[in-house]
Design a protein around this motif. Structure first.
Motif, PDB file in Angstrom:
ATOM      1  N   VAL A  10      -4.397 -10.432   0.271  1.00  0.00           N
ATOM      2  CA  VAL A  10      -3.734  -9.189   0.643  1.00  0.00           C
ATOM      3  C   VAL A  10      -4.741  -8.065   0.002  1.00  0.00           C
ATOM      4  CG1 VAL A  10      -1.913  -7.701   0.003  1.00  0.00           C
ATOM      5  CG2 VAL A  10      -1.500 -10.012   0.290  1.00  0.00           C
ATOM      6  N   THR A  11      -5.339  -7.381   0.959  1.00  0.00           N
ATOM      7  CA  THR A  11      -6.293  -6.399   0.698  1.00  0.00           C
ATOM      8  C   THR A  11      -5.919  -5.097   0.964  1.00  0.00           C
ATOM      9  OG1 THR A  11      -7.347  -6.657   2.865  1.00  0.00           O
ATOM     10  CG2 THR A  11      -8.435  -7.933   1.054  1.00  0.00           C
ATOM     11  N   ALA A  12      -6.609  -4.003   0.580  1.00  0.00           N
ATOM     12  CA  ALA A  12      -5.975  -2.375   0.557  1.00  0.00           C
ATOM     13  C   ALA A  12      -5.856  -2.284   2.143  1.00  0.00           C
ATOM     14  CB  ALA A  12      -7.066  -1.771  -0.363  1.00  0.00           C
ATOM     15  N   ASP A  13      -6.615  -2.843   2.970  1.00  0.00           N
ATOM     16  CA  ASP A  13      -6.718  -2.481   4.181  1.00  0.00           C
ATOM     17  C   ASP A  13      -5.512  -3.179   5.097  1.00  0.00           C
ATOM     18  OD1 ASP A  13      -7.830  -4.825   4.271  1.00  0.00           O
ATOM     19  OD2 ASP A  13      -9.378  -4.468   5.642  1.00  0.00           O
ATOM     20  N   SER A  42       2.037  -1.310 -22.211  1.00  0.00           N
ATOM     21  CA  SER A  42       1.000  -2.208 -21.978  1.00  0.00           C
ATOM     22  C   SER A  42       0.760  -2.893 -20.859  1.00  0.00           C
ATOM     23  CB  SER A  42       0.779  -3.075 -23.171  1.00  0.00           C
ATOM     24  OG  SER A  42       1.868  -4.103 -23.601  1.00  0.00           O
ATOM     25  N   VAL A  43       1.887  -3.711 -20.353  1.00  0.00           N
ATOM     26  CA  VAL A  43       2.258  -4.282 -19.205  1.00  0.00           C
ATOM     27  C   VAL A  43       2.040  -3.376 -18.034  1.00  0.00           C
ATOM     28  CG1 VAL A  43       3.831  -5.755 -17.785  1.00  0.00           C
ATOM     29  CG2 VAL A  43       3.828  -6.171 -20.190  1.00  0.00           C
ATOM     30  N   ALA A  44       2.649  -2.306 -17.974  1.00  0.00           N
ATOM     31  CA  ALA A  44       2.876  -1.210 -17.077  1.00  0.00           C
ATOM     32  C   ALA A  44       1.384  -0.738 -16.583  1.00  0.00           C
ATOM     33  CB  ALA A  44       3.550  -0.155 -17.198  1.00  0.00           C
ATOM     34  N   MET A  45       0.436  -0.679 -17.584  1.00  0.00           N
ATOM     35  CA  MET A  45      -1.072  -0.124 -17.350  1.00  0.00           C
ATOM     36  C   MET A  45      -1.664  -1.410 -16.848  1.00  0.00           C
ATOM     37  SD  MET A  45      -1.222   2.931 -18.398  1.00  0.00           S
ATOM     38  CE  MET A  45       0.320   3.136 -17.138  1.00  0.00           C
ATOM     39  N   LYS A  46      -1.542  -2.470 -17.159  1.00  0.00           N
ATOM     40  CA  LYS A  46      -2.108  -3.668 -16.536  1.00  0.00           C
ATOM     41  C   LYS A  46      -1.853  -3.581 -14.952  1.00  0.00           C
ATOM     42  CE  LYS A  46      -2.643  -6.691 -20.660  1.00  0.00           C
ATOM     43  NZ  LYS A  46      -1.846  -7.974 -21.013  1.00  0.00           N
ATOM     44  N   HIS A  47      -0.428  -3.336 -14.676  1.00  0.00           N
ATOM     45  CA  HIS A  47      -0.163  -3.252 -13.414  1.00  0.00           C
ATOM     46  C   HIS A  47      -0.755  -2.263 -12.449  1.00  0.00           C
ATOM     47  CE1 HIS A  47       4.086  -5.269 -14.556  1.00  0.00           C
ATOM     48  NE2 HIS A  47       3.038  -6.322 -14.282  1.00  0.00           N
ATOM     49  N   ALA A  48      -0.785  -1.057 -13.379  1.00  0.00           N
ATOM     50  CA  ALA A  48      -1.368   0.078 -12.531  1.00  0.00           C
ATOM     51  C   ALA A  48      -2.897  -0.163 -12.211  1.00  0.00           C
ATOM     52  CB  ALA A  48      -1.436   1.276 -13.508  1.00  0.00           C
ATOM     53  N   GLU A  49      -3.696  -1.066 -13.013  1.00  0.00           N
ATOM     54  CA  GLU A  49      -4.935  -1.437 -12.627  1.00  0.00           C
ATOM     55  C   GLU A  49      -5.044  -2.336 -11.367  1.00  0.00           C
ATOM     56  OE1 GLU A  49      -6.959  -3.286 -15.817  1.00  0.00           O
ATOM     57  OE2 GLU A  49      -6.774  -1.472 -17.344  1.00  0.00           O
ATOM     58  N   GLN A  50      -4.147  -3.193 -11.155  1.00  0.00           N
ATOM     59  CA  GLN A  50      -4.153  -4.042 -10.187  1.00  0.00           C
ATOM     60  C   GLN A  50      -3.631  -3.370  -8.872  1.00  0.00           C
ATOM     61  OE1 GLN A  50      -1.892  -6.820 -13.154  1.00  0.00           O
ATOM     62  NE2 GLN A  50      -2.927  -8.510 -11.666  1.00  0.00           N
ATOM     63  N   LEU A  51      -2.724  -2.257  -9.201  1.00  0.00           N
ATOM     64  CA  LEU A  51      -2.053  -1.795  -7.826  1.00  0.00           C
ATOM     65  C   LEU A  51      -2.872  -0.454  -7.358  1.00  0.00           C
ATOM     66  CD1 LEU A  51       1.818  -2.268  -8.759  1.00  0.00           C
ATOM     67  CD2 LEU A  51       0.648  -3.591  -7.301  1.00  0.00           C
ATOM     68  N   GLU A  52      -3.373   0.001  -8.063  1.00  0.00           N
ATOM     69  CA  GLU A  52      -4.031   1.282  -7.770  1.00  0.00           C
ATOM     70  C   GLU A  52      -4.636   1.425  -6.103  1.00  0.00           C
ATOM     71  OE1 GLU A  52      -7.214   4.617  -9.356  1.00  0.00           O
ATOM     72  OE2 GLU A  52      -6.936   2.721 -10.260  1.00  0.00           O
ATOM     73  N   LYS A  53      -5.308   0.298  -6.084  1.00  0.00           N
ATOM     74  CA  LYS A  53      -6.194   0.362  -4.596  1.00  0.00           C
ATOM     75  C   LYS A  53      -4.914   0.528  -3.364  1.00  0.00           C
ATOM     76  CE  LYS A  53      -6.504  -4.908  -4.784  1.00  0.00           C
ATOM     77  NZ  LYS A  53      -7.631  -5.998  -4.649  1.00  0.00           N
ATOM     78  N   TYR A  54      -3.733   0.089  -3.695  1.00  0.00           N
ATOM     79  CA  TYR A  54      -2.759  -0.126  -2.551  1.00  0.00           C
ATOM     80  C   TYR A  54      -1.995   1.083  -2.370  1.00  0.00           C
ATOM     81  CZ  TYR A  54      -3.304  -5.119  -3.182  1.00  0.00           C
ATOM     82  OH  TYR A  54      -4.032  -6.444  -3.205  1.00  0.00           O
ATOM     83  N   ILE A  55      -2.014   2.066  -3.364  1.00  0.00           N
ATOM     84  CA  ILE A  55      -1.276   3.327  -3.465  1.00  0.00           C
ATOM     85  C   ILE A  55      -1.738   4.381  -2.765  1.00  0.00           C
ATOM     86  CG2 ILE A  55      -0.045   4.914  -5.084  1.00  0.00           C
ATOM     87  CD1 ILE A  55      -0.118   3.020  -7.316  1.00  0.00           C
ATOM     88  N   GLY A  56      -0.744   4.906  -1.557  1.00  0.00           N
ATOM     89  CA  GLY A  56      -1.359   5.906  -0.862  1.00  0.00           C
ATOM     90  C   GLY A  56       0.192   6.749  -0.507  1.00  0.00           C
ATOM     91  N   ASN A  57      -0.355   7.610   0.572  1.00  0.00           N
ATOM     92  CA  ASN A  57       0.816   8.344   1.306  1.00  0.00           C
ATOM     93  C   ASN A  57       1.276   7.734   2.561  1.00  0.00           C
ATOM     94  OD1 ASN A  57       2.376  10.276   2.466  1.00  0.00           O
ATOM     95  ND2 ASN A  57       1.639  12.154   1.349  1.00  0.00           N
ATOM     96  N   VAL A  58       2.206   6.983   2.550  1.00  0.00           N
ATOM     97  CA  VAL A  58       2.560   6.303   3.761  1.00  0.00           C
ATOM     98  C   VAL A  58       2.972   7.157   4.968  1.00  0.00           C
ATOM     99  CG1 VAL A  58       4.676   4.997   4.596  1.00  0.00           C
ATOM    100  CG2 VAL A  58       3.253   4.029   2.443  1.00  0.00           C
ATOM    101  N   SER A  59       3.642   8.338   4.544  1.00  0.00           N
ATOM    102  CA  SER A  59       4.024   9.055   5.540  1.00  0.00           C
ATOM    103  C   SER A  59       3.140   9.623   6.602  1.00  0.00           C
ATOM    104  CB  SER A  59       5.079  10.380   4.773  1.00  0.00           C
ATOM    105  OG  SER A  59       5.449  11.210   5.939  1.00  0.00           O
TER     106      SER A  59
END
Length: 432
Positions: free
Chosen positions: A93-96, A190-207
């Motif tokens: 599951v890549t960012a593209d 601490s857990v949330a910051m780890k999640h942030a590192e892993q999810l950052e590449k997927y986050i964007g403006n869907v609309s």
């Protein structure tokens, strides 16, 4: 270019994942627009079973873009587990291939804890049947304007401020009202910051991305979760989910203009099921209900709970037509009815001796109505091997025709088995 919405027409579990999987072949973008990991879509492809809770089931196609809209609430740990599970099955599951709306709200650990202790505190007759995954409390924070959004993960200071404020309130409730242990800030942070590192590449403006896709002539498929009768406004309240499940929310939940929707496909099981508590007029408590449950493998994809089973409810079906503006039906699990000598469908309710043609909004009345049935002959032969509509038994085709006539909506898709290949596409909703 076409934009098609797929929704459940009953109480969920109608087989939306399989239909979305079929229609993904004709789509460029697949968008989940509401709900959370309280919903599950099960797919069987070449004998392999896939269960999705947050990621759109279109992810099985490597050349498609899947999107999680702002109307979805996301447990980041569950999402990352799902991504890892797909990786284990050789699906990267890549960012593209996946985008998460920056405006989607996060299910935090305190949401799940509150969900569980609140349900446990209710008497058996008042229990809603929540999955305990924090869905309701998260939507409450969203509406109360104190929620934490996915995009907040990318601003560490803002996230800290929001988390501190949230825990001050939630820990008061947990300790003072429910006599439960508090949740430590550092454990969540601490857990949330780890999640942030892993999810950052997927986050964007869907609309914005969807609007560009529409202007570029791309086909867009909107994937709903749960079913019409679980809608927070139009379902059997309070035995509902915490979001709007009907087709109109595809626009709100993804940031997409309503004028751009071309078709709405309602997924309808050939009989009816429901998980959890709440009214169910056509529920069967006899051997037929048990047979439908066993033959249909009716267990929830998310909770594993046994689904209650009953005959097709035409009142519920027509509610779905009206509330969603259905333009087509996808009839699923027709094969489960094979072997039934007689098949029944409720064409109305009896409410205190008076006919009723819509689900009552009064929950006591909804629980007291009696189905008024019409009967049709069943068929004996198994149909899971059929690949052409014309080869179906005459009685099966007559049953489909009766559903079409009763609802005024044409069956575009008929499913005769769980596998991807066991689906008859009679009319493609992407072809105007």
């Amino acid at each position: 270019m076409s934009s098609v919405v797929v929704v459940g027409s009953q109480w969920g579990d109608e087989g939306k994942g399989k239909i979305v999987d079929l229609l993904t072949q004709y789509s460029d973008y697949i968008v989940r627009f509401q709900g959370g990991n309280n919903a599950g879509h099960t797919l069987v492809v070449d004998g392999k079973q896939f269960i999705f809770h947050i990621i759109p089931s279109g992810i099985l196609y490597e050349d498609k873009m899947c999107m999680i809209g702002n109307g979805v609430i996301i447990d980041p740990g569950v999402l990352l587990e799902e991504i890892e599970h797909l990786k284990d099955k050789q699906l990267e599951v890549t960012a593209d291939r996946l985008m998460i709306s920056e405006n989607a709200h996060l299910i935090m650990p305190y949401h799940a804890r509150l969900d569980q202790v609140k349900e446990a505190a209710l008497s058996d007759v008042k229990k809603i049947g929540t999955t305990g995954r924090g869905i309701g409390p998260c939507y409450m924070d969203k509406v109360g304007r104190i929620g934490i959004k996915v995009g907040d993960l990318l601003d560490e200071q803002l996230f800290k401020e929001k988390l501190n404020a949230a825990l001050e309130e939630k820990n008061f409730l947990l300790t003072k009202k429910f006599n439960a242990d508090p949740i430590a800030f550092e454990d969540v942070y601490s857990v949330a910051m780890k999640h942030a590192e892993q999810l950052e590449k997927y986050i964007g403006n869907v609309s914005v991305v969807l609007d560009t896709a529409r202007k570029d002539g791309k086909n867009i498929l909107f994937e709903g979760a749960q079913g019409t009768q679980l809608d927070i406004d139009h379902g059997t309240y309070p035995f509902v989910t915490s979001s709007n499940t009907i087709a109109g929310n595809a626009c709100n939940g993804a940031g997409f203009g309503p004028a751009h929707i071309d078709a709405v496909v309602g997924i309808m099981k050939a009989y009816t099921t429901r998980v959890g508590a709440g009214p169910f007029p056509t529920e069967l408590f006899d051997a037929t209900g048990e047979e439908l449950q066993q033959k249909g493998h009716e267990f929830g994809a998310t909770t594993g709970r046994r689904r209650r089973c009953g005959w097709l409810d035409g009142v519920v079906a027509n509610d779905a037509v009206r509330l969603n503006g259905l333009t087509g039906l996808a009839l699923t699990k027709l094969d489960v009815l094979s072997g039934q000598k007689t098949i029944k469908m409720a064409n109305a309710y009896d409410l205190d001796g008076k006919p009723c043609h819509a689900m009552p909004s009064n929950i006591k009345q909804a629980a007291s109505v009696k189905p008024v049935y019409e009967e049709m002959p069943g068929w004996n032969s198994e149909i899971d091997g059929i690949r052409d509509f014309d080869d179906l038994p005459a009685e099966a085709k007559d049953y489909i025709k009766r559903i079409e006539d009763f609802t005024g909506i044409k069956a575009q898709i008929v499913s005769v088995g769980p596998d991807r290949r066991e689906t008859l596409l009679l009319e493609n909703p992407f072809e105007k």
